[in-house]
Design a protein around this motif. Structure first.
Motif, PDB file in Angstrom:
ATOM      1  N   GLN A  89       0.830  -1.207   0.000  1.00  0.00           N
ATOM      2  CA  GLN A  89       0.000   0.000   0.000  1.00  0.00           C
ATOM      3  C   GLN A  89       0.863   1.255   0.000  1.00  0.00           C
ATOM      4  OE1 GLN A  89      -3.087  -0.203  -0.491  1.00  0.00           O
ATOM      5  NE2 GLN A  89      -3.451  -2.351  -0.051  1.00  0.00           N
ATOM      6  N   LEU A  90       1.967   1.239   0.754  1.00  0.00           N
ATOM      7  CA  LEU A  90       2.870   2.384   0.781  1.00  0.00           C
ATOM      8  C   LEU A  90       3.487   2.607  -0.592  1.00  0.00           C
ATOM      9  CD1 LEU A  90       4.427   4.601   2.246  1.00  0.00           C
ATOM     10  CD2 LEU A  90       6.104   2.878   2.951  1.00  0.00           C
ATOM     11  N   ASP A  91       3.897   1.520  -1.234  1.00  0.00           N
ATOM     12  CA  ASP A  91       4.464   1.620  -2.577  1.00  0.00           C
ATOM     13  C   ASP A  91       3.443   2.206  -3.549  1.00  0.00           C
ATOM     14  OD1 ASP A  91       6.608   0.801  -4.623  1.00  0.00           O
ATOM     15  OD2 ASP A  91       4.832  -0.238  -5.386  1.00  0.00           O
ATOM     16  N   GLN A  92       2.197   1.741  -3.434  1.00  0.00           N
ATOM     17  CA  GLN A  92       1.146   2.249  -4.314  1.00  0.00           C
ATOM     18  C   GLN A  92       0.877   3.730  -4.054  1.00  0.00           C
ATOM     19  OE1 GLN A  92      -0.416   0.630  -6.888  1.00  0.00           O
ATOM     20  NE2 GLN A  92      -1.165   2.687  -7.302  1.00  0.00           N
ATOM     21  N   ALA A  93       0.909   4.124  -2.787  1.00  0.00           N
ATOM     22  CA  ALA A  93       0.691   5.538  -2.441  1.00  0.00           C
ATOM     23  C   ALA A  93       1.765   6.415  -3.072  1.00  0.00           C
ATOM     24  CB  ALA A  93       0.684   5.706  -0.922  1.00  0.00           C
ATOM     25  N   LEU A  94       3.009   5.979  -3.015  1.00  0.00           N
ATOM     26  CA  LEU A  94       4.102   6.764  -3.597  1.00  0.00           C
ATOM     27  C   LEU A  94       3.950   6.860  -5.111  1.00  0.00           C
ATOM     28  CD1 LEU A  94       7.130   5.420  -1.502  1.00  0.00           C
ATOM     29  CD2 LEU A  94       5.993   7.638  -1.296  1.00  0.00           C
ATOM     30  N   HIS A  95       3.554   5.764  -5.756  1.00  0.00           N
ATOM     31  CA  HIS A  95       3.355   5.783  -7.203  1.00  0.00           C
ATOM     32  C   HIS A  95       2.190   6.703  -7.584  1.00  0.00           C
ATOM     33  CE1 HIS A  95       6.044   2.294  -7.548  1.00  0.00           C
ATOM     34  NE2 HIS A  95       6.118   2.608  -8.823  1.00  0.00           N
ATOM     35  N   THR A  96       1.204   6.787  -6.706  1.00  0.00           N
ATOM     36  CA  THR A  96       0.046   7.634  -6.975  1.00  0.00           C
ATOM     37  C   THR A  96       0.374   9.114  -6.809  1.00  0.00           C
ATOM     38  OG1 THR A  96      -1.478   5.890  -6.247  1.00  0.00           O
ATOM     39  CG2 THR A  96      -2.335   8.145  -6.279  1.00  0.00           C
ATOM     40  N   LEU A  97       1.154   9.430  -5.795  1.00  0.00           N
ATOM     41  CA  LEU A  97       1.353  10.824  -5.410  1.00  0.00           C
ATOM     42  C   LEU A  97       2.559  11.497  -6.060  1.00  0.00           C
ATOM     43  CD1 LEU A  97       0.518  10.482  -1.606  1.00  0.00           C
ATOM     44  CD2 LEU A  97      -0.893  11.566  -3.370  1.00  0.00           C
ATOM     45  N   ILE A  98       3.541  10.729  -6.505  1.00  0.00           N
ATOM     46  CA  ILE A  98       4.726  11.328  -7.126  1.00  0.00           C
ATOM     47  C   ILE A  98       4.481  11.483  -8.619  1.00  0.00           C
ATOM     48  CG2 ILE A  98       7.179  11.041  -7.629  1.00  0.00           C
ATOM     49  CD1 ILE A  98       7.410   9.441  -5.037  1.00  0.00           C
ATOM     50  N   PRO A  99       4.467  12.709  -9.135  1.00  0.00           N
ATOM     51  CA  PRO A  99       4.214  12.933 -10.565  1.00  0.00           C
ATOM     52  C   PRO A  99       5.167  12.128 -11.449  1.00  0.00           C
ATOM     53  CG  PRO A  99       4.154  15.009  -9.371  1.00  0.00           C
ATOM     54  CD  PRO A  99       4.654  13.974  -8.403  1.00  0.00           C
ATOM     55  N   GLY A 100       4.607  11.524 -12.490  1.00  0.00           N
ATOM     56  CA  GLY A 100       5.410  10.749 -13.422  1.00  0.00           C
ATOM     57  C   GLY A 100       5.614   9.312 -13.020  1.00  0.00           C
ATOM     58  N   SER A 101       5.065   8.895 -11.858  1.00  0.00           N
ATOM     59  CA  SER A 101       5.292   7.527 -11.370  1.00  0.00           C
ATOM     60  C   SER A 101       4.242   6.532 -11.844  1.00  0.00           C
ATOM     61  CB  SER A 101       5.327   7.519  -9.832  1.00  0.00           C
ATOM     62  OG  SER A 101       6.383   8.314  -9.349  1.00  0.00           O
ATOM     63  N   SER A 102       3.117   7.014 -12.342  1.00  0.00           N
ATOM     64  CA  SER A 102       2.032   6.126 -12.769  1.00  0.00           C
ATOM     65  C   SER A 102       2.134   5.850 -14.265  1.00  0.00           C
ATOM     66  CB  SER A 102       0.669   6.763 -12.452  1.00  0.00           C
ATOM     67  OG  SER A 102       0.523   6.952 -11.070  1.00  0.00           O
ATOM     68  N   ASN A 103       2.141   4.577 -14.612  1.00  0.00           N
ATOM     69  CA  ASN A 103       2.217   4.167 -16.011  1.00  0.00           C
ATOM     70  C   ASN A 103       0.918   3.517 -16.434  1.00  0.00           C
ATOM     71  OD1 ASN A 103       5.011   4.922 -16.366  1.00  0.00           O
ATOM     72  ND2 ASN A 103       5.548   3.130 -15.134  1.00  0.00           N
ATOM     73  N   ALA A 104       0.299   4.064 -17.463  1.00  0.00           N
ATOM     74  CA  ALA A 104      -0.977   3.535 -17.940  1.00  0.00           C
ATOM     75  C   ALA A 104      -0.766   2.258 -18.744  1.00  0.00           C
ATOM     76  CB  ALA A 104      -1.683   4.579 -18.795  1.00  0.00           C
ATOM     77  N   ALA A 105      -1.677   1.302 -18.573  1.00  0.00           N
ATOM     78  CA  ALA A 105      -1.640   0.074 -19.366  1.00  0.00           C
ATOM     79  C   ALA A 105      -2.248   0.299 -20.744  1.00  0.00           C
ATOM     80  CB  ALA A 105      -2.392  -1.045 -18.637  1.00  0.00           C
ATOM     81  N   ARG A 106      -3.112   1.293 -20.846  1.00  0.00           N
ATOM     82  CA  ARG A 106      -3.750   1.630 -22.125  1.00  0.00           C
ATOM     83  C   ARG A 106      -3.272   3.005 -22.583  1.00  0.00           C
ATOM     84  NH1 ARG A 106      -9.902   1.325 -20.413  1.00  0.00           N
ATOM     85  NH2 ARG A 106      -8.958   2.147 -18.502  1.00  0.00           N
ATOM     86  N   HIS A 107      -3.226   3.187 -23.897  1.00  0.00           N
ATOM     87  CA  HIS A 107      -2.872   4.495 -24.435  1.00  0.00           C
ATOM     88  C   HIS A 107      -3.967   5.506 -24.092  1.00  0.00           C
ATOM     89  CE1 HIS A 107       0.622   3.099 -26.553  1.00  0.00           C
ATOM     90  NE2 HIS A 107      -0.071   2.191 -27.213  1.00  0.00           N
TER      91      HIS A 107
END
Length: 212
Positions: free
Chosen positions: A13-31
């Motif tokens: 959950q902590l890892d997911q929170a960081l990926h959510t809140l840090i800009p540029g950390s989220s990678n979309a599976a769809r274009h």
């Protein structure tokens, strides 16, 4: 099948929170749906209007991530927990799409996102503790209200901002699917005071995130 302890899930959950809140950390599976749409010439005022709305929508997706992660942490039934995880993964697409669109509009995400994430995570975890049927009902009502505000934003976007409109149109389709799935899985209809409280909190979030 892998089985995670509570400690393992908290680290995830902590890892997911960081990926959510840090800009540029989220990678979309769809274009992004906006990729196939040409950028229109928008006035400075229209760009500010579009950016304000997309910033709110991005924060809404931050809240959705937190909500689903909180519920997945405390859900009792494995299939309900798996459903929350699946929905959260799909919502990552929305998060990344909104962030990309904000960059295209030369704008930024809300600095208040950590606050909204913490509040939404707590609400999701509480709903999961109360019981899976109420947790699913909470998802169903959340997605219904999200669709309402996305449809409102679709109307309020500048007429020529077809890229933002393409993103919101796909988001509405996905959110409606998530809400319907939650109710079909056994979600309970929430009491009216709870629905009203959710709407009030969403209104506060939208007001503050519009500029901050």
């Amino acid at each position: 099948m892998l089985s995670f302890s509570l400690a393992d899930r908290l680290v995830l959950q902590l890892d997911q929170a960081l990926h959510t809140l840090i800009p540029g950390s989220s990678n979309a599976a769809r274009h992004t749906p906006a990729a196939a749409v040409d950028e229109a010439e928008l006035s400075a005022a229209d760009r500010r209007q579009a950016a304000s709305l997309m910033r709110i929508n991005h924060t809404g997706e931050v809240c959705a991530q937190a909500l689903y992660q909180g519920q997945a942490l405390t859900a009792r039934l494995p299939d309900v927990r798996a459903g929350m995880d699946h929905a959260a993964r799909e919502e990552i697409d929305h998060l990344a799409w909104c962030e990309t669109r904000l960059q295209e509009l030369d704008s930024r995400t809300s600095v208040l996102n950590p606050l909204w994430y913490a509040m939404s995570f707590g609400m999701g975890a509480t709903a999961g503790l109360i019981g899976d049927k109420w947790s699913l009902g909470f998802v169903g009502e959340t997605e219904r209200q999200v669709c309402e505000h996305l449809e409102d934003h679709l109307e309020r976007l500048p007429a020529d901002d077809h890229k933002s409109k393409a993103v919101l149109t796909q988001m509405i389709m996905d959110e409606r699917t998530h809400g319907d799935a939650a109710m079909a899985a056994g979600g309970a209809e929430l009491p009216l005071p709870v629905k009203a409280g959710m709407k009030l909190m969403a209104g506060v979030m939208k007001t503050l995130t519009h500029r901050i």
